[in-house]
Design a protein around this motif. Structure first.
Motif, PDB file in Angstrom:
ATOM      1  N   PRO A  47       0.830  -1.207   0.000  1.00 56.91           N
ATOM      2  CA  PRO A  47       0.000   0.000   0.000  1.00 56.91           C
ATOM      3  C   PRO A  47       0.862   1.253   0.000  1.00 56.91           C
ATOM      4  N   LYS A  48       0.390   2.279  -0.686  1.00 54.78           N
ATOM      5  CA  LYS A  48       1.165   3.519  -0.790  1.00 54.78           C
ATOM      6  C   LYS A  48       0.370   4.757  -0.396  1.00 54.78           C
ATOM      7  N   TRP A  56      -3.868   1.719   2.997  1.00 55.63           N
ATOM      8  CA  TRP A  56      -3.537   1.187   4.324  1.00 55.63           C
ATOM      9  C   TRP A  56      -4.803   0.967   5.147  1.00 55.63           C
ATOM     10  N   LYS A  57      -5.792   1.842   4.975  1.00 56.76           N
ATOM     11  CA  LYS A  57      -7.022   1.714   5.757  1.00 56.76           C
ATOM     12  C   LYS A  57      -7.866   0.520   5.321  1.00 56.76           C
ATOM     13  N   HIS A  61      -6.558  -3.534  16.751  1.00 56.49           N
ATOM     14  CA  HIS A  61      -6.970  -2.356  15.995  1.00 56.49           C
ATOM     15  C   HIS A  61      -5.783  -1.475  15.573  1.00 56.49           C
ATOM     16  N   ASN A  62      -6.023  -0.704  14.516  1.00 55.64           N
ATOM     17  CA  ASN A  62      -5.043   0.253  13.982  1.00 55.64           C
ATOM     18  C   ASN A  62      -3.735  -0.428  13.568  1.00 55.64           C
ATOM     19  N   CYS A  63      -3.852  -1.663  13.161  1.00 55.54           N
ATOM     20  CA  CYS A  63      -2.658  -2.416  12.745  1.00 55.54           C
ATOM     21  C   CYS A  63      -2.561  -2.435  11.221  1.00 55.54           C
ATOM     22  N   LEU A  64      -1.386  -2.106  10.708  1.00 57.33           N
ATOM     23  CA  LEU A  64      -1.173  -2.030   9.264  1.00 57.33           C
ATOM     24  C   LEU A  64      -0.459  -3.248   8.708  1.00 57.33           C
ATOM     25  N   GLY A 105       2.594   7.052   3.233  1.00 58.77           N
ATOM     26  CA  GLY A 105       1.143   7.256   3.152  1.00 58.77           C
ATOM     27  C   GLY A 105       0.374   6.682   4.327  1.00 58.77           C
ATOM     28  N   LEU A 106       1.022   6.560   5.495  1.00 57.71           N
ATOM     29  CA  LEU A 106       0.336   5.968   6.652  1.00 57.71           C
ATOM     30  C   LEU A 106      -0.777   6.889   7.152  1.00 57.71           C
ATOM     31  N   PRO A 107      -1.880   6.304   7.647  1.00 57.52           N
ATOM     32  CA  PRO A 107      -2.988   7.123   8.156  1.00 57.52           C
ATOM     33  C   PRO A 107      -2.605   7.859   9.442  1.00 57.52           C
TER      34      PRO A 107
END
Length: 213
Positions: free
Chosen positions: A40-41, A46-47, A60-63, A136-138
């Motif tokens: 993912p970029k 990522w979401k 949760h909130n794990c990429l 590009g991380l949230p």
């Protein structure tokens, strides 16, 4: 399949197999890698990863889950202890990020076996992109039933090294092809029980026609 198994075929010498295996791996990577193995970029990409960890593992909130694997190699004559790892053999390292369904999102292959886990991570391209804010991380978001934003994050889960790098990348691509296109074959490989998290041996370990794979 080991070279010694392939060489049992009539008229096929091990030296010949050593020449065509890299060419086959290159062809598989060239045709399939960009289709089945891509990182993912963007924040949106990522979401799409994080909710699967939430629904499957209540995490949760794990990429992605990050882990490494030592791939045994035959040490070259002048390499010394460069590839010698703490487990007592020579290796290169496959470091991978996988999603909640075990599909590879990112792989880095080729770090010397003697490198530390932190050193392997800090020298890979994904680490550089994260540190430079290019991945590009949230932005941090709230966890369920909480009012404090939490950052998105990652969690943990005998040849020339260049050839091993090639074969390992090819194996990663084939792994994703099986998951994406041949789900009926998953029972033939090792897999994790979703309830107990025990490793279930695949059919290749017990069925005679799959021995040697």
């Amino acid at each position: 399949m080991p070279i010694k198994v392939c060489s049992r075929a009539p008229g096929v010498e091990a030296s010949t197999i050593c020449k065509f295996i890299p060419e086959v791996c290159k062809a598989i990577i060239a045709v399939y890698k960009d289709k089945v193995l891509h990182c993912p970029k963007t924040e949106e990409d990522w979401k799409e990863v994080a909710p699967r960890f939430s629904s499957s593992w209540n995490y949760h909130n794990c990429l992605g889950a990050v882990d490494g694997k030592h791939i045994a190699i035959k040490n070259s004559r002048n390499a010394g202890s460069y590839y010698y790892n703490y487990k007592g053999f020579h290796s290169i390292v496959l470091m991978a990020v996988a999603d909640a369904t075990y599909k590879f999102l990112y792989v880095d292959i080729g770090a010397e076996g003697g490198a530390s886990d932190g050193g392997t991570w800090s020298n890979c391209s994904l680490h550089d992109a994260v540190e430079d804010n290019r991945a590009g991380l949230p932005q941090p978001e709230l966890l369920p039933n909480d009012d404090h934003p939490v950052p998105y994050h990652f969690t943990t889960m005998q040849q020339n090294p260049d050839t091993i790098n090639l074969i390992t990348m090819c194996a990663c691509v084939l792994h994703n092809i099986i998951l994406l296109r041949y789900s009926h074959a998953i029972s033939e490989v090792d897999y994790e029980d979703p309830d107990t998290h025990d490793l279930i041996p695949g059919g290749w370990r017990t069925e005679q026609h799959l021995q040697g794979l």
